[in-house]
Design an enzyme around this catalytic site. Sequence first.
Site, PDB file in Angstrom:
ATOM      1  N   ARG A  49       1.021  -1.515   0.065  1.00 30.98           N
ATOM      2  CA  ARG A  49      -0.010  -0.124   0.161  1.00 30.98           C
ATOM      3  C   ARG A  49       0.491   1.185   0.356  1.00 30.98           C
ATOM      4  O   ARG A  49       0.651   2.327  -0.484  1.00 30.98           O
ATOM      5  CB  ARG A  49      -0.748   0.667   1.395  1.00 30.98           C
ATOM      6  CG  ARG A  49      -1.462   1.320   1.121  1.00 30.98           C
ATOM      7  CD  ARG A  49      -3.008   1.137   2.268  1.00 30.98           C
ATOM      8  NE  ARG A  49      -2.725   0.394   3.358  1.00 30.98           N
ATOM      9  CZ  ARG A  49      -1.479   0.858   4.552  1.00 30.98           C
ATOM     10  NH1 ARG A  49      -1.120   2.204   5.175  1.00 30.98           N
ATOM     11  NH2 ARG A  49      -2.146   0.036   5.408  1.00 30.98           N
ATOM     12  N   TYR A 102     -16.469  17.455 -14.442  1.00 33.20           N
ATOM     13  CA  TYR A 102     -17.127  16.122 -14.464  1.00 33.20           C
ATOM     14  C   TYR A 102     -18.185  15.786 -13.320  1.00 33.20           C
ATOM     15  O   TYR A 102     -18.089  16.422 -12.426  1.00 33.20           O
ATOM     16  CB  TYR A 102     -16.234  15.023 -14.473  1.00 33.20           C
ATOM     17  CG  TYR A 102     -16.565  14.024 -13.990  1.00 33.20           C
ATOM     18  CD1 TYR A 102     -17.273  12.942 -15.031  1.00 33.20           C
ATOM     19  CD2 TYR A 102     -15.777  12.701 -12.720  1.00 33.20           C
ATOM     20  CE1 TYR A 102     -17.817  11.690 -14.748  1.00 33.20           C
ATOM     21  CE2 TYR A 102     -16.129  12.018 -12.457  1.00 33.20           C
ATOM     22  CZ  TYR A 102     -17.389  11.296 -13.074  1.00 33.20           C
ATOM     23  OH  TYR A 102     -17.918   9.977 -13.164  1.00 33.20           O
ATOM     24  N   ASP A 174      -7.655  19.177 -14.047  1.00 36.97           N
ATOM     25  CA  ASP A 174      -8.105  18.195 -14.355  1.00 36.97           C
ATOM     26  C   ASP A 174      -7.927  18.158 -16.012  1.00 36.97           C
ATOM     27  O   ASP A 174      -8.318  18.601 -16.665  1.00 36.97           O
ATOM     28  CB  ASP A 174      -9.796  17.688 -13.759  1.00 36.97           C
ATOM     29  CG  ASP A 174     -10.188  16.297 -14.346  1.00 36.97           C
ATOM     30  OD1 ASP A 174      -9.629  15.850 -14.596  1.00 36.97           O
ATOM     31  OD2 ASP A 174     -10.885  15.795 -14.006  1.00 36.97           O
ATOM     32  N   LYS A 199      -9.451   6.558 -18.298  1.00 32.37           N
ATOM     33  CA  LYS A 199      -9.696   7.639 -20.002  1.00 32.37           C
ATOM     34  C   LYS A 199      -8.143   6.814 -20.839  1.00 32.37           C
ATOM     35  O   LYS A 199      -7.677   6.461 -21.209  1.00 32.37           O
ATOM     36  CB  LYS A 199      -9.796   8.710 -19.674  1.00 32.37           C
ATOM     37  CG  LYS A 199     -11.133   9.205 -18.000  1.00 32.37           C
ATOM     38  CD  LYS A 199     -11.968   8.357 -18.853  1.00 32.37           C
ATOM     39  CE  LYS A 199     -14.117   8.401 -17.976  1.00 32.37           C
ATOM     40  NZ  LYS A 199     -13.463   8.307 -16.761  1.00 32.37           N
TER      41      LYS A 199
HETATM   42  C1  LIG Z   1     -12.763  14.536 -16.703  1.00 29.95           C
HETATM   43  C2  LIG Z   1     -12.941  13.441 -15.553  1.00 29.95           C
HETATM   44  N1  LIG Z   1     -12.261  13.492 -14.412  1.00 29.95           N
HETATM   45  C3  LIG Z   1     -12.534  12.763 -13.455  1.00 29.95           C
HETATM   46  C4  LIG Z   1     -13.366  11.256 -13.641  1.00 29.95           C
HETATM   47  C5  LIG Z   1     -13.412  10.430 -12.762  1.00 29.95           C
HETATM   48  O1  LIG Z   1     -12.576   9.281 -12.661  1.00 29.95           O
HETATM   49  P1  LIG Z   1     -13.285   8.314 -12.316  1.00 29.95           P
HETATM   50  O2  LIG Z   1     -13.428   7.233 -13.354  1.00 29.95           O
HETATM   51  O3  LIG Z   1     -11.982   7.017 -12.888  1.00 29.95           O
HETATM   52  O4  LIG Z   1     -13.411   7.628 -11.087  1.00 29.95           O
HETATM   53  C6  LIG Z   1     -13.945  11.531 -14.567  1.00 29.95           C
HETATM   54  C7  LIG Z   1     -15.094  10.390 -14.977  1.00 29.95           C
HETATM   55  O5  LIG Z   1     -15.291  10.067 -16.124  1.00 29.95           O
HETATM   56  C8  LIG Z   1     -13.582  12.551 -15.570  1.00 29.95           C
HETATM   57  O6  LIG Z   1     -14.296  12.051 -17.063  1.00 29.95           O
END
Ligand SMILES: Cc1ncc(COP(=O)(O)O)c(C=O)c1O
Length: 398
Positions: A49, A102, A174, A199
């Site tokens: 971990r 998101y 992000d 992604k």
């Molecule tokens: C722009 C963006 N940030 C964060 C996330 C969250 O990621 P996760 O699904 O890996 O938890 C997503 C998920 O779709 C996303 O599109």
Amino acid sequence: MAPAFATRAVHAGASPDPVTGAVISPISLSTTYKQAAPAVPIGSYEYSRSSNPNRVEFEAAVAALENGRYGLAFSSGSATTAVVLQALAPPGSHVISGADVYGGTHRYFTKVAQSHALQVSFTTNLVRDISTLVRPGSTRLIWVETPSNPTLAITDIAAVAQLARQHDLLLVVDNTFLSPYLQTPLALGADVVVHSVTKFINGHSDVVMGVAVVNDDGLHANLAFLQNAIGAVPSAFDSWLAHRGLKTLHLRVRAASENALRIALALADQVPSGKVLQVNYPGLKSHPGREVVKLQHRNGSGGGMISFRIAGGINAASAFTTATRYFTLAESLGGIESLIEIPALMTHAGIHEADRQKVGVYDDLIRLSVGIEDGDDLVNDILQALDRATGDHFLEIG
Ligand SMILES: Cc1ncc(COP(=O)(O)O)c(C=O)c1O
């Protein structure tokens, strides 16, 4: 001379195994590591971990691609968001965020962070509104997603970074939608870059994972402490898979972006016919953020994501999403295969309708994650689905 992106993608964090000579690292599944004497580990590892060879290699590779010093991997993009906020925004503090982030990030801000007494102000125009929204003494950080999800609005990261410095705030970006191949926010003045590795970075729709990249030693120490203390870490296998995916990031993102531009142009051609109401794609000359895109994205590329409004409302949108052959109706994005979804019904359904519409997420908005299939096949698929989905509507109103 520093190696170019493609060379870093293939080599950063990856070196042949010194014991066996294996060119590709073995997956290190052991949860614990032998010690030579109490509290004297043989190598750099004690407990998986806290640290694991595959995770360390992946973290080094992402940091190299983001032009950052430290990468920290987490079990999902959402866990990354939670840990970054816990580390940087203490209870009672205030955050300024872009409005169309998101859906899960919006949910975290509005439904989870409240229990840490975190307050959030959302705005559709950070550059214009930061100075008005800042609460002296309590605002700690600014959260940016650019291009935004799902309307592909562009925020000028360098301009926000300047405002952040002026008000002594941290800036988190992000970078999921573009990946480090197209945009490197640390170089534009951000303090922290986060990704849903799920992604583009992994790119094969088979790993859920997240990562944060920073330059500052103090931020790194703070995040590393919580990475271990909270324990929302990825497995060795997922770290290994994501590292394998990352090695072809430049090839995949280039191919997806080329396809996306062709599709966006084909959809824009349909606006005069009335079948398409609006196309959101940062690679189009008509995009309102185009001048920033040219400065901020590699080669002014628009990336692999498109959204557009179809004529005929929610019924036409639904019909469209089931009429495509190569675009699979599914959430998520950034994989080699093309995906399609309706944000109002799927990824952004948790956001109140009025708030959604304020940022342009109408019921007829369709989001495409463009894959690396053949460009002609994808364009033809979109055009035939458009004909099928809008045909009845046009007959009715005609
Ligand atoms: C722009 C963006 N940030 C964060 C996330 C969250 O990621 P996760 O699904 O890996 O938890 C997503 C998920 O779709 C996303 O599109």
